[in-house]
Design an enzyme around this catalytic site. Structure first.
Site, PDB file in Angstrom:
ATOM      1  N   ASP A  30      73.008 138.326 103.502  1.00 37.49           N
ATOM      2  CA  ASP A  30      72.173 137.232 104.031  1.00 37.49           C
ATOM      3  C   ASP A  30      72.546 135.974 103.258  1.00 37.49           C
ATOM      4  OD1 ASP A  30      70.284 135.792 105.411  1.00 37.49           O
ATOM      5  OD2 ASP A  30      68.564 136.607 104.321  1.00 37.49           O
TER       6      ASP A  30
ATOM      7  N   ASP B 107      74.007 136.058  90.591  1.00 38.02           N
ATOM      8  CA  ASP B 107      75.093 136.033  91.563  1.00 38.02           C
ATOM      9  C   ASP B 107      75.261 137.435  92.138  1.00 38.02           C
ATOM     10  OD1 ASP B 107      78.353 136.656  91.618  1.00 38.02           O
ATOM     11  OD2 ASP B 107      77.741 134.842  92.673  1.00 38.02           O
ATOM     12  N   ALA B 108      75.248 137.556  93.448  1.00 35.95           N
ATOM     13  CA  ALA B 108      75.269 138.876  94.086  1.00 35.95           C
ATOM     14  C   ALA B 108      76.545 139.643  93.765  1.00 35.95           C
ATOM     15  CB  ALA B 108      75.103 138.725  95.598  1.00 35.95           C
TER      16      ALA B 108
ATOM     17  N   ASP C 184      69.303 136.980  94.728  1.00 32.01           N
ATOM     18  CA  ASP C 184      69.586 135.601  95.116  1.00 32.01           C
ATOM     19  C   ASP C 184      69.887 134.788  93.863  1.00 32.01           C
ATOM     20  OD1 ASP C 184      68.978 133.828  97.867  1.00 32.01           O
ATOM     21  OD2 ASP C 184      68.951 132.664  96.003  1.00 32.01           O
TER      22      ASP C 184
ATOM     23  N   GLU D 270      64.556 133.508 100.810  1.00 26.00           N
ATOM     24  CA  GLU D 270      63.283 133.183 101.458  1.00 26.00           C
ATOM     25  C   GLU D 270      62.394 134.403 101.658  1.00 26.00           C
ATOM     26  OE1 GLU D 270      63.539 132.606 106.022  1.00 26.00           O
ATOM     27  OE2 GLU D 270      65.504 132.027 105.256  1.00 26.00           O
TER      28      GLU D 270
END
Length: 257
Positions: free
Chosen positions: A105, A87-88, A56, A36
């Site tokens: 997060d 993918d982190a 993200d 976001e």
């Protein structure tokens, strides 16, 4: 609910500012998740920051928030923001760079969801920690931390991180839109020893604009648990692994229907 405009500042100030304020001179931040844009927005308020990587996995969420969350429009347009859709875990693993701050997060660990592996001891130990600079700090959201909910995942995330870092600090705040107290865990191999007055001085010197929630006294207070939660954190034995994870109850069951 992921976020509400009326009180998201509580969650995101708590997630971002303590770690950056406890670091002596943070320049680089890697945000796992954060689609976001609010975590990046808060990090970019620090004058010392040179780059924020926001990674993200969900392009659709990012596109929606860029379009409709006007409060984050400047953050998405900031030249210091490096937005990555991936993918982190995979992104961190392949990068050669190290970071002053790494932020989790992420969505809560839910059964069948994509995020629980990013709460495991092996991920913290083998992938995340090696990507921190010397004196680097890791911080993650850690789920509900209320008197009746803190044993769902909060105490376990805290104990898992304790297996990997020398100094680990849990703290909480009430987020009205979440209808509960929420928890975060901050970790480093350097001690967290800054007085409230110094935190306030660093906020005044380093951060653009006024914070709405965090100040020195309130942060130190947030790291003091009530007796029930304190004892749960002290006595927790569960460690997150790929084979033995805890999940938020009542979520992630649709895939089994």
């Amino acid at each position: 609910m992921q976020s509400a405009e009326v009180d998201e500042f509580i969650y995101h100030e708590c997630l971002i500012h303590p770690a950056l304020l406890f670091h002596s001179n943070p320049k680089t931040v890697f945000v796992m998740g954060g689609g976001e844009g609010s975590a990046a927005r808060e990090a970019l308020r620090h004058k010392s920051i040179e780059e924020v990587v926001m990674c993200d996995i969900d392009q659709e969420v990012v596109n929606f928030c860029r379009r409709f969350l006007t409060v984050n429009r400047d953050a998405f347009c900031n030249k210091k923001l490096n937005l990555v859709i991936n993918d982190a875990k995979a992104e961190l693993e392949k990068r050669n760079e190290k970071y002053d701050i790494i932020v989790g997060d992420l969505a809560d660990p839910v059964e069948g969801g994509p995020c629980y592996q990013l709460y495991t001891k092996s991920f913290y130990e083998k992938i995340l920690k090696p990507k921190l600079n010397e004196n680097g700090i890791f911080v993650t959201q850690a789920g509900p931390a209320g008197i009746f909910t803190h044993k769902e995942v909060f105490s376990s995330i805290y104990n898992t991180i304790r297996q990997v870092f020398k100094y680990v600090l849990a703290y909480t705040a009430h987020v009205p839109s979440f209808a509960d107290t929420w928890g975060w865990v901050m970790a480093s191999d350097q001690p967290f020893s800054i007085a409230a007055e110094e935190i306030d001085r660093r906020i005044a010197k380093r951060v653009d604009g006024e914070l709405l929630y965090i100040n020195g006294a309130s942060f130190l207070s947030s790291a003091t648990m009530n007796k029930t939660v304190y004892l749960s954190l002290l006595n927790e034995t569960h460690v997150y692994t790929e084979e033995d994870a805890r999940f938020i109850p009542g979520h992630g069951l649709a895939n089994r229907l």
